[in-house]
Design an enzyme around this catalytic site. Structure first.
Site, PDB file in Angstrom:
ATOM      1  N   GLY A  94       0.813  -1.216   0.000  1.00  0.00           N
ATOM      2  CA  GLY A  94       0.000   0.000   0.000  1.00  0.00           C
ATOM      3  C   GLY A  94       0.846   1.265   0.000  1.00  0.00           C
ATOM      4  O   GLY A  94       0.411   2.318  -0.457  1.00  0.00           O
ATOM      5  N   LYS A 115       9.853   1.786   1.338  1.00  0.00           N
ATOM      6  CA  LYS A 115       8.703   1.819   2.253  1.00  0.00           C
ATOM      7  C   LYS A 115       8.400   3.287   2.541  1.00  0.00           C
ATOM      8  O   LYS A 115       9.296   4.015   2.972  1.00  0.00           O
ATOM      9  CB  LYS A 115       9.082   1.075   3.533  1.00  0.00           C
ATOM     10  CG  LYS A 115       7.935   0.706   4.433  1.00  0.00           C
ATOM     11  CD  LYS A 115       8.409  -0.396   5.366  1.00  0.00           C
ATOM     12  CE  LYS A 115       7.442  -0.666   6.489  1.00  0.00           C
ATOM     13  NZ  LYS A 115       7.922  -1.773   7.345  1.00  0.00           N
ATOM     14  N   ASP A 127      -2.378   6.769   3.520  1.00  0.00           N
ATOM     15  CA  ASP A 127      -1.835   7.889   2.742  1.00  0.00           C
ATOM     16  C   ASP A 127      -0.583   7.486   1.975  1.00  0.00           C
ATOM     17  O   ASP A 127       0.006   8.315   1.276  1.00  0.00           O
ATOM     18  CB  ASP A 127      -1.545   9.091   3.655  1.00  0.00           C
ATOM     19  CG  ASP A 127      -0.512   8.774   4.737  1.00  0.00           C
ATOM     20  OD1 ASP A 127       0.010   7.645   4.747  1.00  0.00           O
ATOM     21  OD2 ASP A 127      -0.255   9.661   5.572  1.00  0.00           O
ATOM     22  N   GLY A 128      -0.163   6.229   2.120  1.00  0.00           N
ATOM     23  CA  GLY A 128       0.995   5.750   1.369  1.00  0.00           C
ATOM     24  C   GLY A 128       2.336   6.229   1.917  1.00  0.00           C
ATOM     25  O   GLY A 128       3.372   5.970   1.318  1.00  0.00           O
ATOM     26  N   ARG A 178      14.822  -0.634   1.706  1.00  0.00           N
ATOM     27  CA  ARG A 178      14.965  -1.946   2.337  1.00  0.00           C
ATOM     28  C   ARG A 178      15.591  -2.925   1.362  1.00  0.00           C
ATOM     29  O   ARG A 178      15.377  -2.834   0.151  1.00  0.00           O
ATOM     30  CB  ARG A 178      13.583  -2.414   2.775  1.00  0.00           C
ATOM     31  CG  ARG A 178      13.554  -3.768   3.425  1.00  0.00           C
ATOM     32  CD  ARG A 178      12.298  -3.951   4.243  1.00  0.00           C
ATOM     33  NE  ARG A 178      11.131  -4.234   3.410  1.00  0.00           N
ATOM     34  CZ  ARG A 178       9.907  -4.442   3.907  1.00  0.00           C
ATOM     35  NH1 ARG A 178       9.698  -4.390   5.197  1.00  0.00           N
ATOM     36  NH2 ARG A 178       8.900  -4.688   3.107  1.00  0.00           N
ATOM     37  N   ASP A 254       1.161 -12.022   6.138  1.00  0.00           N
ATOM     38  CA  ASP A 254       1.826 -11.170   5.145  1.00  0.00           C
ATOM     39  C   ASP A 254       3.157 -10.642   5.679  1.00  0.00           C
ATOM     40  O   ASP A 254       3.918 -10.035   4.928  1.00  0.00           O
ATOM     41  CB  ASP A 254       0.920  -9.997   4.734  1.00  0.00           C
ATOM     42  CG  ASP A 254       0.433  -9.197   5.933  1.00  0.00           C
ATOM     43  OD1 ASP A 254      -0.165  -9.797   6.839  1.00  0.00           O
ATOM     44  OD2 ASP A 254       0.660  -7.985   5.973  1.00  0.00           O
ATOM     45  N   ASP A 264       9.364  -6.723   8.337  1.00  0.00           N
ATOM     46  CA  ASP A 264       8.358  -5.784   8.815  1.00  0.00           C
ATOM     47  C   ASP A 264       8.496  -5.439  10.282  1.00  0.00           C
ATOM     48  O   ASP A 264       7.819  -5.972  11.142  1.00  0.00           O
ATOM     49  CB  ASP A 264       6.944  -6.274   8.485  1.00  0.00           C
ATOM     50  CG  ASP A 264       6.324  -5.351   7.449  1.00  0.00           C
ATOM     51  OD1 ASP A 264       6.688  -4.156   7.462  1.00  0.00           O
ATOM     52  OD2 ASP A 264       5.515  -5.804   6.637  1.00  0.00           O
TER      53      ASP A 264
HETATM   54  P1  AMP Z   1       1.862  -3.816   7.963  1.00  0.00           P
HETATM   55  O1  AMP Z   1       1.067  -3.972   9.232  1.00  0.00           O
HETATM   56  O2  AMP Z   1       2.918  -2.743   8.052  1.00  0.00           O
HETATM   57  O3  AMP Z   1       2.442  -5.105   7.519  1.00  0.00           O
HETATM   58  O4  AMP Z   1       0.877  -3.313   6.838  1.00  0.00           O
HETATM   59  C1  AMP Z   1      -0.268  -4.004   6.484  1.00  0.00           C
HETATM   60  C2  AMP Z   1      -0.845  -3.460   5.202  1.00  0.00           C
HETATM   61  O5  AMP Z   1      -1.216  -2.099   5.330  1.00  0.00           O
HETATM   62  C3  AMP Z   1       0.086  -3.532   4.006  1.00  0.00           C
HETATM   63  O6  AMP Z   1      -0.694  -3.875   2.897  1.00  0.00           O
HETATM   64  C4  AMP Z   1       0.617  -2.115   3.912  1.00  0.00           C
HETATM   65  O7  AMP Z   1       1.036  -1.795   2.605  1.00  0.00           O
HETATM   66  C5  AMP Z   1      -0.596  -1.303   4.337  1.00  0.00           C
HETATM   67  N1  AMP Z   1      -0.258   0.020   4.891  1.00  0.00           N
HETATM   68  C6  AMP Z   1       0.285   0.291   6.103  1.00  0.00           C
HETATM   69  N2  AMP Z   1       0.430   1.622   6.285  1.00  0.00           N
HETATM   70  C7  AMP Z   1      -0.013   2.232   5.158  1.00  0.00           C
HETATM   71  C8  AMP Z   1      -0.137   3.604   4.724  1.00  0.00           C
HETATM   72  N3  AMP Z   1       0.243   4.629   5.476  1.00  0.00           N
HETATM   73  N4  AMP Z   1      -0.656   3.812   3.472  1.00  0.00           N
HETATM   74  C9  AMP Z   1      -1.043   2.797   2.698  1.00  0.00           C
HETATM   75  N5  AMP Z   1      -0.969   1.503   3.056  1.00  0.00           N
HETATM   76  C10 AMP Z   1      -0.464   1.204   4.270  1.00  0.00           C
HETATM   77 MG    MG Z   2       3.611  -5.928   6.268  1.00  0.00          MG
END
Ligand code: AMP
Ligand code: MG
Length: 487
Positions: A94, A115, A127-128, A178, A254, A264
């Protein structure tokens, strides 16, 4: 754009090319004012990247995907995943991008991944973006894990974007660069399986075999062998986490790799006072990912991988299930063996020692450490001095002195190897209060504390004068530690 400078770097877009079904071509968001916060020069050298170039304005823009070679094919990867036990069919990158892969001195390619590089089609409501603190946190923790000889994704750099990112308050944005042997996750296989395209699933499995487990690619049943290999890799990995007191914090499927690398670094933390129930993540209210649960959760995640691989393991579904269940049955033994071997090393046991004697001493000591809530890292470090006849510091951490003395007498009679203990029991881990101190300073523009912390945790087994403050637990005033993910 100066093509000359970055033409020396080529990103092979292998995943983008071979797995179009799981890769959306995408571009990193342009950073208004990129500033390099930290560069891992040792890792850059391993990747044959020139640190001087990476520090240049062009190099910094390369590190965040803003100035990449014309033939690079950055993609957002698709994956699914069980998050806290709930299945999400479409997660994906994301806020991340895979730039492609580069060579490494060890002969195995590495993927370069961003990231915090902006919204992608998988961003949902996010917000990516990412902010300086958590990206530097991943930098510190992942490099500390690497120095502890624990398989992990690495961190090449953190670049501040110059953009203000809205969280609870506005915070400085950042991108982490990363490095990983691949970004294949259990969730990648869940995604491939869910498409119903068995050809895709098989190609992904073949790719994983060739990349991570080439020696077993010729096995009679290569896909069962792949499953077994991931089981072994994860059993060993989680045992290593447990042996250093690492709590990952968000072991969703994931966030579990096929390679066996830790991935992660969100709400993770190193335990201080020994507590099997230790949990730091603010969102893990039920303690699903508590310290003691990590092996069981790993096994649960691996069951999800097994389910995804079933159609490859055997044409007959029932046969496939029998084979997969049998393979998964090996996890507990492999985990226990890895943990027990690691514990014996922590206690300095020499080869040839009777297994039952060793196990009894390990179990009794763990019970004593738990009862005392002793600081996990410093207790084991001090124990080497007890092997040298200076028991004071370790003994002083125990509540039941008589029990410890009795234990220590039996242990010392076996002639534990103190120097060998020092090679496996770290003096320096990224202690939570030290990490916070470094991040607070860095967010305010002072990188000094982070650099000093990296110096300590970068060589965790060799005690050096001047680094004493990195060996002691947080003061009581630091309070209970909480970590946050998705930041
Ligand atoms: P994580 O818990 O970091 O493994 O993230 C879980 C999911 O949420 C993944 O698909 C990430 O890409 C998405 N994600 C986390 N933070 C953001 C963000 N700020 N904007 C978009 N996607 C996010
Ligand atoms: Mg993740």
């Amino acid at each position: 754009m100066s093509d000359i400078a970055h033409s020396t770097v080529t990103f092979d877009g292998r995943f983008a090319r071979d797995f179009k079904e799981m890769a959306i071509p995408w571009r990193a968001e342009e950073a208004p004012d990129p500033q390099l916060l930290v560069l891992n020069e040792a890792l850059a050298a391993e990747l044959a990247l020139d640190p001087a170039f990476l520090r240049s304005p062009e190099g910094v823009r390369l590190l965040i995907g803003n100035a990449i070679p014309a033939d690079a094919t950055p993609v957002a990867q698709a994956y699914a995943g069980h998050q806290f036990g709930w299945y999400a069919p479409r997660l994906g990158d994301g806020r991340a991008l895979l730039l492609g892969e580069v060579g490494h001195a060890d002969g195995h390619p590495r993927e370069i991944h961003l990231k915090g590089s902006g919204r992608t089609p998988f961003a949902r409501n996010g917000d990516g973006r990412a902010v300086v603190g958590p990206m530097l946190r991943e930098f510190i923790l992942s490099e500390a894990m690497h120095a502890l000889n624990i398989p992990t994704t690495r961190s090449l750099a953190v670049v501040a974007t110059g953009r203000s990112v809205q969280r609870e308050s506005p915070l400085p944005g950042a991108v982490l660069t990363r490095v990983a042997s691949s970004h294949l996750r259990v969730g990648s296989f869940q995604y491939a399986r869910s498409t119903g395209d068995i050809g895709l699933l098989r190609r992904l499995a073949d790719y994983a075999l060739a990349r991570h487990y080439p020696s077993i690619a010729a096995a009679g049943n290569p896909y069962l062998a792949l499953f077994q290999a991931v089981i072994s890799a994860q059993a060993s990995l989680v045992a290593r986490w447990m042996l250093v007191g690492f709590v990952h914090g968000v072991m969703n499927t994931d966030n579990m790799t096929i390679s066996g690398e830790t991935i992660d670094y969100g709400p993770c933390a190193f335990m201080e006072g020994f507590d099997p129930g230790a949990v730091y993540s603010s969102i893990d209210e039920a303690g699903r990912y508590a310290y003691r649960n990590q092996p069981v959760v790993a096994e649960w995640n691996l069951a999800r991988l097994g389910e995804s691989l079933l159609p490859l393991i055997h044409d007959d579904q029932e046969q496939a299930v029998v084979l997969a269940v049998e393979a998964l049955g090996g996890f507990r033994r492999q985990y226990s063996d890895a943990w027990a071997a690691g514990m014996k090393a922590k206690l300095g046991f020499r080869a040839g020692l009777d297994d039952e004697v060793a196990s009894a001493l390990v179990d009794e000591l763990v019970a004593l450490v738990q009862e005392s809530r002793a600081d996990y890292t410093s207790f084991f470090r001090h124990l080497a001095n007890a092997a040298r006849g200076r028991a004071g510091a370790a003994r002083g951490m125990m509540v039941d002195l008589a029990a410890f003395d009795a234990w220590a007498e039996r242990w010392r009679a076996l002639g534990p190897d103190a120097d060998a203990m020092d090679r496996v029991n770290p003096a320096y881990i990224p202690r939570n209060h030290m990490v916070e101190e470094a991040l607070t300073a860095a967010t305010g523009g002072n990188m000094g504390p982070l650099q000093r912390l990296m110096e300590a945790v970068g060589s965790p087994f060799v005690e050096r004068p001047g680094l004493e403050r990195y060996t002691v637990p947080a003061p009581d005033s630091f309070g209970p530690y909480r970590t946050f993910c998705g930041t």
